[in-house]
Scaffold this motif. Structure first.
Motif, PDB file in Angstrom:
ATOM      1  N   LEU A   1      32.895  41.516  77.288  1.00 45.13           N
ATOM      2  CA  LEU A   1      33.482  40.187  77.408  1.00 45.13           C
ATOM      3  C   LEU A   1      32.478  39.203  77.990  1.00 45.13           C
ATOM      4  N   TYR A   2      32.682  37.917  77.703  1.00 39.89           N
ATOM      5  CA  TYR A   2      31.884  36.850  78.305  1.00 39.89           C
ATOM      6  C   TYR A   2      32.648  36.301  79.505  1.00 39.89           C
ATOM      7  N   TRP A   3      32.032  36.353  80.675  1.00 43.18           N
ATOM      8  CA  TRP A   3      32.608  35.801  81.902  1.00 43.18           C
ATOM      9  C   TRP A   3      31.807  34.533  82.207  1.00 43.18           C
ATOM     10  N   VAL A   4      32.442  33.364  82.069  1.00 42.12           N
ATOM     11  CA  VAL A   4      31.721  32.098  82.040  1.00 42.12           C
ATOM     12  C   VAL A   4      32.247  31.154  83.105  1.00 42.12           C
ATOM     13  N   ALA A   5      31.319  30.435  83.723  1.00 39.10           N
ATOM     14  CA  ALA A   5      31.659  29.335  84.624  1.00 39.10           C
ATOM     15  C   ALA A   5      30.891  28.101  84.175  1.00 39.10           C
TER      16      ALA A   5
END
Length: 442
Positions: free
Chosen positions: A63-67
């Motif tokens: 998964l992409y964990w983005v801020a």
């Protein structure tokens, strides 16, 4: 200061979206995924920018964990926050995958509400958050003592007769005790990653080992845990000690919560574990392998009649006879014009396929016993095959998992809890070595 946090699947599906400040458009999610997919290579930059919006992301569990942020925030702080968010999601949901995130979206939103206030990070501590999180995790498969699909992965040397359930270490840390059978458990993993380069003459050219000791705790209370390592464990060549076989590493670092007052003398780590997963110790050994490489390859590449290329591989597993390598994959690059493949494999459980996109043969072996030898004959159709085409074959790369094995020889002598836990408590130790990069030149 964080503007948005979102989690995307590998296909770009929106799993979690949280806007803390309302200063960035919701289409930032689509913009980020378009930027990631437009880049060539498997590892896009961790930090990217679009107009006045900065994206910082990590990739975990597929998964992409983005801020996103509009300020000049420290990327290292945001990266650490995203890693902690992924670790907390794994702790609270039991596993880290798209399915668990979808099933526990309410829990993850509650975590974000407690962790971040108007874009400012408040806490990432499991001990603090467990006092505020009320949502129960939803698991796709209930914990069962009779699920033995991964028999043999867990168990210390003194606990060989015990088998830990395959789902035991992947259940949520916050769950109804009645569902878990009232079990108090703690898991200690010694995980090593092996990087090796073997020359075409069979000589070991490079060998690096990176390892860590990880703890996952399901104990309601534990004031102190003591982990005893090999008495012969030494850091650097100048610290060789003991009368047994030396277990040496070049570098070693510890979690800030680990107490080292007994380490120099007795090689004992002391820590007060919190619920969830922690990495207590990391170590590295460079340009040296205390044991023989786990695999030895004997390749033969020659031109057959017409446009056929013959590749004969004989692979030997040099592990002890009672050991087994799991999920062994052998990747053999082939000439660019390769069209089709036929193969002869030494056992029916093996598989092989020609990956036209990568121009490589993938040979898969689910289980490889120590001391065994397997072989494969690949016949590749290559139009306009020439002597120069033979040079395009190789180098061979391998991936595998070695349960109950450490390349450095690091072992857990004992695992003691203080005070003694009330009722039945289980302590599990697992040793496992993964291939990080295992290359054999032809």
């Amino acid at each position: 200061m964080i503007s948005q946090v979102f989690i995307l699947s590998s296909k770009g599906d929106h799993l979690i979206y949280k806007d803390f400040r309302g200063e960035a458009d919701k289409d930032a999610v689509s913009v980020f995924f378009e930027m990631v997919t437009a880049l060539s290579g498997d590892q896009p930059p961790v930090v990217m920018s679009h107009k006045d919006l900065n994206f910082i992301h990590v990739r975990q569990g597929g998964l992409y964990w983005v801020a996103s942020t509009k300020t000049n925030a420290s990327p290292f702080t945001v990266i650490e926050f995203l890693n902690r968010l992924a670790a907390l999601t794994k702790d609270y949901c039991g596993s880290l995958c798209e399915k668990s995130v979808r099933m526990n979206f309410a829990l993850i939103y509650e975590l974000l509400d407690e962790m971040v206030d108007y874009g400012y990070i408040q806490t990432t501590s499991t001990d603090i958050l467990k006092n505020f999180i009320q949502t129960e995790a939803v698991t796709s498969k209930p914990f069962s003592l009779f699920d033995l699909s991964n028999v043999g992965l867990f168990g210390a040397e003194t606990q060989q007769s015990k088998v830990a359930p395959s789902t035991a270490a992947t259940r949520p840390i916050m769950s109804h005790r009645s569902e878990q059978g009232g079990k108090n458990e703690i898991f200690v993993d010694v995980v090593e990653r092996l990087s090796v380069v073997i020359g075409s003459n069979g000589v070991l050219m490079k060998a690096d080992v990176e390892g860590e000791i990880r703890v996952k705790c399901y104990l309601p209370t534990c004031s102190e845990m003591r982990i005893g390592l090999n008495e012969e464990f030494s850091i650097g060549r100048s610290q060789l000690r003991g009368y047994g076989t030396a277990v040496r590493v070049d570098e070693c670092s510890f979690h800030q919560a680990v107490k080292l007052d007994e380490f120099d003398t007795y090689r004992i780590l002391k820590v007060c574990p919190s619920q969830g997963e922690q990495t207590l110790m990391q170590y590295q050994l460079s340009d040296e392998l205390p044991c023989a490489p786990p695999f030895r390859l004997f390749p033969t590449v020659e031109k057959d009649y017409g446009s056929r290329l013959l590749i004969f591989l004989k692979l030997r597993c040099d592990l002890p006879p009672k050991s087994t390598a799991l999920n062994v994959s052998v990747t053999v690059p082939v000439p660019k014009g390769s069209l089709s493949l036929s193969q002869e494999l030494s056992s029916p459980d093996q598989t092989a396929e020609l990956q036209l996109k990568n121009k490589a043969i993938l040979w898969s072996i689910p289980r490889f016993p120590g001391g065994a030898q397997l072989s494969a004959l690949f016949k590749v159709e290559v139009p306009s095959l020439s002597s120069a085409s033979l040079l395009e074959v190789g180098p061979v790369s391998m991936s595998f998992e070695l349960p109950k094995q450490t390349c450095t020889g690091l072992q857990i002598r004992f695992l003691r809890l203080s005070p003694t836990q009330p009722g039945m408590s289980q302590r599990w130790v697992r040793y496992v070595t993964h291939s990080d990069s295992y290359t054999i030149r032809i």
